[in-house]
Design a protein around this motif. Structure first.
Motif, mmCIF file in Angstrom:
data_model
loop_
_atom_site.group_PDB
_atom_site.id
_atom_site.type_symbol
_atom_site.label_atom_id
_atom_site.label_comp_id
_atom_site.label_asym_id
_atom_site.label_seq_id
_atom_site.Cartn_x
_atom_site.Cartn_y
_atom_site.Cartn_z
ATOM 1 N N HIS A 1 17.716 -9.269 15.494
ATOM 2 C CA HIS A 1 18.079 -8.342 14.419
ATOM 3 C C HIS A 1 17.543 -8.849 13.084
ATOM 4 N N PHE A 2 17.769 -10.123 12.826
ATOM 5 C CA PHE A 2 17.291 -10.719 11.583
ATOM 6 C C PHE A 2 15.770 -10.637 11.502
ATOM 7 N N LEU A 3 15.087 -10.944 12.594
ATOM 8 C CA LEU A 3 13.627 -10.853 12.643
ATOM 9 C C LEU A 3 13.152 -9.421 12.404
ATOM 10 N N TYR A 4 13.850 -8.463 13.008
ATOM 11 C CA TYR A 4 13.489 -7.055 12.815
ATOM 12 C C TYR A 4 13.572 -6.679 11.338
ATOM 13 N N TRP A 5 14.664 -7.067 10.673
ATOM 14 C CA TRP A 5 14.824 -6.708 9.264
ATOM 15 C C TRP A 5 13.817 -7.430 8.377
ATOM 16 N N LEU A 6 13.435 -8.630 8.738
ATOM 17 C CA LEU A 6 12.411 -9.353 7.989
ATOM 18 C C LEU A 6 11.060 -8.641 8.103
ATOM 19 N N VAL A 7 10.679 -8.270 9.316
ATOM 20 C CA VAL A 7 9.419 -7.550 9.521
ATOM 21 C C VAL A 7 9.488 -6.165 8.875
ATOM 22 N N TRP A 8 10.641 -5.521 8.941
ATOM 23 C CA TRP A 8 10.833 -4.224 8.291
ATOM 24 C C TRP A 8 10.616 -4.340 6.788
ATOM 25 N N LEU A 9 11.160 -5.397 6.173
ATOM 26 C CA LEU A 9 10.995 -5.621 4.738
ATOM 27 C C LEU A 9 9.529 -5.839 4.388
ATOM 28 N N VAL A 10 8.825 -6.646 5.194
ATOM 29 C CA VAL A 10 7.392 -6.863 4.966
ATOM 30 C C VAL A 10 6.631 -5.534 5.090
ATOM 31 N N CYS A 11 6.977 -4.752 6.097
ATOM 32 C CA CYS A 11 6.324 -3.458 6.308
ATOM 33 C C CYS A 11 6.534 -2.534 5.117
ATOM 34 N N VAL A 12 7.753 -2.454 4.649
ATOM 35 C CA VAL A 12 8.052 -1.555 3.533
ATOM 36 C C VAL A 12 7.384 -2.035 2.252
ATOM 37 N N VAL A 13 7.436 -3.337 1.990
ATOM 38 C CA VAL A 13 6.839 -3.855 0.754
ATOM 39 C C VAL A 13 5.331 -3.650 0.762
ATOM 40 N N PHE A 14 4.669 -4.035 1.857
ATOM 41 C CA PHE A 14 3.218 -3.921 1.875
ATOM 42 C C PHE A 14 2.748 -2.485 2.047
ATOM 43 N N SER A 15 3.346 -1.753 2.962
ATOM 44 C CA SER A 15 2.868 -0.391 3.224
ATOM 45 C C SER A 15 3.270 0.575 2.131
ATOM 46 N N ALA A 16 4.546 0.644 1.866
ATOM 47 C CA ALA A 16 5.036 1.671 0.945
ATOM 48 C C ALA A 16 4.724 1.338 -0.505
ATOM 49 N N LEU A 17 4.868 0.094 -0.895
ATOM 50 C CA LEU A 17 4.684 -0.232 -2.309
ATOM 51 C C LEU A 17 3.238 -0.578 -2.652
ATOM 52 N N ILE A 18 2.666 -1.527 -1.949
ATOM 53 C CA ILE A 18 1.340 -2.009 -2.327
ATOM 54 C C ILE A 18 0.246 -1.044 -1.883
ATOM 55 N N MET A 19 0.224 -0.671 -0.604
ATOM 56 C CA MET A 19 -0.855 0.182 -0.088
ATOM 57 C C MET A 19 -0.865 1.554 -0.743
ATOM 58 N N LEU A 20 0.287 2.182 -0.868
ATOM 59 C CA LEU A 20 0.308 3.516 -1.459
ATOM 60 C C LEU A 20 -0.032 3.483 -2.944
ATOM 61 N N ASN A 21 0.301 2.396 -3.635
ATOM 62 C CA ASN A 21 -0.127 2.261 -5.024
ATOM 63 C C ASN A 21 -1.632 2.066 -5.120
ATOM 64 N N PHE A 22 -2.229 1.370 -4.130
ATOM 65 C CA PHE A 22 -3.688 1.266 -4.091
ATOM 66 C C PHE A 22 -4.324 2.643 -3.927
ATOM 67 N N ILE A 23 -3.745 3.455 -3.075
ATOM 68 C CA ILE A 23 -4.278 4.809 -2.875
ATOM 69 C C ILE A 23 -4.207 5.591 -4.181
ATOM 70 N N ILE A 24 -3.082 5.509 -4.870
ATOM 71 C CA ILE A 24 -2.932 6.224 -6.139
ATOM 72 C C ILE A 24 -3.942 5.718 -7.165
ATOM 73 N N ALA A 25 -4.139 4.406 -7.233
ATOM 74 C CA ALA A 25 -5.109 3.845 -8.174
ATOM 75 C C ALA A 25 -6.528 4.297 -7.841
ATOM 76 N N GLU A 26 -6.862 4.336 -6.556
ATOM 77 C CA GLU A 26 -8.204 4.762 -6.157
ATOM 78 C C GLU A 26 -8.426 6.248 -6.441
ATOM 79 N N VAL A 27 -7.404 7.048 -6.236
ATOM 80 C CA VAL A 27 -7.513 8.472 -6.556
ATOM 81 C C VAL A 27 -7.699 8.663 -8.061
ATOM 82 N N CYS A 28 -6.978 7.899 -8.862
ATOM 83 C CA CYS A 28 -7.158 7.975 -10.320
ATOM 84 C C CYS A 28 -8.563 7.544 -10.729
ATOM 85 N N ASN A 29 -9.083 6.514 -10.060
ATOM 86 C CA ASN A 29 -10.446 6.059 -10.331
ATOM 87 C C ASN A 29 -11.457 7.146 -9.968
#
Length: 170
Positions: free
Chosen positions: A124-152
């Motif tokens: 359970h703890f491992l699942y939540w750790l991987v879930w947190l990594v997934c959300v931070v990298f996918s939702a926050l970093i990757m989608l912000n990269f997409i927005i920045a590239e679209v603005c560019n």
């Protein structure tokens, strides 16, 4: 070919449906092609084409990142949701990981539906750790990269707007 499939195989056969979907997508692309001629639509079509061309490398990277994360989730616990039963465990985890990237969380994995697949405390703890990594990298970093590239891309199109419109219309 579409008409042949409709008459010969029937409207509801899988090949007829795939053929009709392809025909509809080709019609959409052709419609965009002809919309470039009209000056008021030329900017929008040029913008969409430029953004897609600029994002192709990033979208490939995002798909690979999503695949790796879905494999990690598959190691921890497979998604056993009714809606994914026809596409298999790997594609179910891949779609579930993609949905996590867009902040649509399906936490049915950690629910105890079947005692055979119940997660222990450490998993359970491992699942939540991987879930947190997934959300931070996918939702926050990757989608912000997409927005920045679209603005560019938007800035690039805006700077050369008249030249691009005349090029597309020609």
């Amino acid at each position: 070919f579409n008409i042949f499939c409709q008459f010969r195989l029937g409207t509801h056969s899988l090949i007829s449906k795939i053929t009709l979907i392809c025909v509809i997508l080709i019609i959409l692309l052709k419609c965009f092609f002809f919309m470039r001629i009209v000056k008021s639509y030329s900017y929008i079509v040029t913008m969409v084409i430029t953004v897609l061309v600029d994002l192709k490398a990033f979208l490939l990277f995002f798909a690979m990142f999503n695949t790796i994360l879905s494999m990690v989730f598959d190691v921890i616990a497979m998604v056993r949701v009714h809606e994914y039963k026809y596409i298999g465990a790997f594609m179910g985890n891949w779609i579930n990981t993609l949905k996590m990237a867009f902040a649509d969380f399906n936490l049915s994995v950690i629910e105890c539906i079947d005692p055979l697949y119940e997660l222990d405390t450490k998993t359970h703890f491992l699942y939540w750790l991987v879930w947190l990594v997934c959300v931070v990298f996918s939702a926050l970093i990757m989608l912000n990269f997409i927005i920045a590239e679209v603005c560019n891309s938007y800035t690039k199109v805006k700077e050369n707007l008249e030249a691009l419109i005349y090029k597309e219309r020609a």
